[in-house]
Design an enzyme around this catalytic site. Structure first.
Site, short mmCIF file in Angstrom:
data_model
loop_
_atom_site.label_atom_id
_atom_site.label_comp_id
_atom_site.label_asym_id
_atom_site.label_seq_id
_atom_site.Cartn_x
_atom_site.Cartn_y
_atom_site.Cartn_z
N HIS A 44 18.95 -15.74 -25.62
CA HIS A 44 18.43 -16.94 -25.94
C HIS A 44 16.99 -16.86 -26.35
CE1 HIS A 44 17.86 -21.26 -25.46
NE2 HIS A 44 16.98 -21.09 -24.39
N GLU B 181 23.74 -16.17 -25.18
CA GLU B 181 23.34 -17.42 -24.50
C GLU B 181 23.36 -17.37 -23.01
OE1 GLU B 181 21.28 -19.32 -25.62
OE2 GLU B 181 21.54 -19.61 -28.07
N SER C 113 15.68 -24.48 -27.91
CA SER C 113 16.08 -24.74 -26.49
C SER C 113 15.67 -26.26 -26.16
CB SER C 113 15.38 -23.81 -25.57
OG SER C 113 15.82 -23.79 -24.38
#
Length: 529
Positions: free
Chosen positions: A440, A339, A222
């Site tokens: 995610h 995501e 990330s």
């Protein structure tokens, strides 16, 4: 920086009293190491296989007059510095639901790193080094998260480093007075400068721990992956690392250029005047860390951003990479299946085929038919899934794909592409109707071989996948190629005329990129809407 020879000493903690020896806990073994900055005392794991040093300073505390300064050199210490506890995390106020910390809380005094390595030093000392950069949107996160404990990963023959860095207003504030005092006509990006300082520390120091300073892999997830792409773009980081791994993030989006230094300076002045009635840098430094943090928390999360400061980043990443000015290093890069969220596409509407088509027409106009061709849906369930796929592409995936494609063309190095498709097991208290997902950040525990850091009903397929992914990651760190005799072959992306994707799932396999047309469509639009 030069170091004195290694010096080890073992100390044993004994339980006193008349007890059954068989019931005693395993003695804790400490190890001392002498560096030019002072003596460190780390610990050997209970199984005797891993040495760990935590809370090692890589820069001076960025407090007082050093707030919003580039990281400054470490001050040597006297006596033995215990390096057995995680350092305090950087100042932050927004904590994501999946974050758990094993530190004592936030502090401006946060510039420390941690090391994990096999307990027996190699001879000669040549362990590949992996430097982990945590995620959290540049506003949250810490190296102390249990899912990032690197002890098990280091058992695969690598030395792992993790680090803290300044975030939010403390790591990204730009200001004209900061620019003037910097000596580089730049300000902002201090959190990225912290990461750079940690890499410089690794280059100067890691050999004394048994690591190879000429074989360093940076990897992150990330915001950590975004940092990886920023470090690759920065001329200041050239030569400090030799491979890169990025999980679900990139500083690369042609549709949203980075703010310029001047724009970020004006944002900094507005923050100061609105929050404290002054634009004076001295006045800002006189405020307590908590006062600064609380004022920043009233702003949108992305108010403080990485900027093209002309020093760390001489240009936008979307310009640096096409011109081939990035570090030419092998790249392993990918994202997770889920995501995004379908809710960002439908807003308050129900996810139905009719609503999906109407939203597509509203968003894409004359390009709606092509959008529906790339993201088709003939049932309500398919509409929900297609909207979720687009949301993930729009928010995150398109920028990563564009970065990957550009580095493949101009980086002179191989690229390996993956998608994490393994849906996580649902917890026992999951709400009825909850669908399994590959969200995610869901891959982190797999990479670090620490599934037990999260209380889920893990399956044998999860444990097997963790072993596979950690092997690929460490193989890549050792050679720049994830392949080896102990894993299925993973072709480089774009090699042999194909665009191969490794799908990590119960039965991991390589396949051609089935969604390439989606990203090409978004690219043709000239934007990720």
């Amino acid at each position: 920086m030069k170091f004195l020879p290694l010096k080890f000493s073992a100390l044993f903690v004994l339980f006193l009293g008349a007890i059954d020896l068989a019931a005693q806990p395993r003695p804790v073994t400490y190890v001392q190491l002498t560096t030019a900055d002072g003596v460190l005392e780390g610990v050997v794991s209970g199984d005797g296989k891993v040495r760990t040093f935590k809370g090692i300073p890589f820069a001076a505390p960025p407090v007082g007059a050093l707030r919003w300064k580039p990281p400054q050199p470490v001050q040597p210490w006297t006596g033995v510095r215990r390096a057995v506890e995680y350092p305090k995390r950087a100042m932050q106020g927004r904590i994501y639901d999946d974050m758990i910390f094993n530190d004592d809380g936030p502090s401006e005094d946060c510039l420390y790193l941690n090391l994990w390595m096999p307990a027996t030093p190699p001879v000669p000392p040549k362990l590949p080094v992996m430097v982990w950069i945590h995620g959290g949107g540049f506003v949250a996160g810490s190296s102390s998260e249990p899912r990032q404990d690197a002890g098990n990963l280091s058992k695969k023959g690598v030395l792992v480093v993790s680090l803290n860095y300044r975030m939010g207003v403390f790591g990204l504030l730009a200001h004209p007075e900061l620019t003037k005092e910097s000596g580089h006509n730049a300000s902002g990006n201090h959190g990225l400068m912290d990461q750079l300082a940690a890499l410089e520390w690794v280059k100067d120091n890691i050999a004394v721990f048994g690591g190879d300073p000429d074989n360093v892999t940076i990897f992150g997830e990330s915001a950590g992956a975004t940092s990886v792409s920023a470090l690759m773009a920065s001329p200041l980081a050239r030569g400090l690392f030799h491979r890169a791994i990025a999980e679900s993030g990139a500083l690369f989006n042609p549709s949203r250029p980075l703010p310029t230094r001047a724009e970020s300076e004006q944002a900094g002045i507005k923050f100061a005047e609105t929050s404290f009635g002054t634009s004076s840098l001295a006045a800002l430094r006189a405020k307590s860390a908590d006062e600064i943090l609380q004022a920043a928390l009233k702003l949108p999360q992305n108010y403080f951003q990485i900027n093209t400061d002309g020093y760390f980043l001489p240009d936008d990443a979307a310009s640096i990479y096409p011109s081939g000015r990035q570090s030419h290093v092998p790249l392993l890069v990918g994202w997770n299946r889920d995501e995004g969220s379908f809710k960002s596409f439908f807003a308050d509407d129900a996810p139905t085929v009719a609503n999906y088509a109407a939203r597509a027409k509203s968003r894409f106009g004359a390009n709606a038919d092509e959008f529906l061709k790339r993201y088709p849906a003939t049932t309500d369930a398919e509409a929900k899934r297609a909207a979720q796929a687009y949301a993930g592409d729009q928010r995150r995936v398109f920028g990563i794909w564009k970065w990957m494609e550009t580095h493949l063309k101009t980086g002179g190095s191989p690229v390996y592409h993956y998608r994490f498709d393994q849906t996580l097991p649902l917890p026992a208290d999951a709400k009825e109707g909850t669908e399994p997902s590959a969200p995610h950040a869901g891959e982190i525990e797999f990479v670090f071989r620490v599934l037990t850091s999260r209380k889920l009903p893990w399956r044998q397929s999860d444990r097997d996948l963790s072993e596979l992914m950690s092997t690929y990651w460490t193989n890549f760190a050792k050679t720049g190629n994830p392949n080896g005799p102990d894993v299925p072959q993973w072709p480089a992306y774009g090699s042999q005329g194909g665009y191969s994707v490794m799908h990590f799932q119960e039965k991991s396999a390589v396949a051609s990129d089935a969604h390439r047309s989606r990203y090409e469509f978004l690219d043709r639009l000239g934007t990720a809407p």
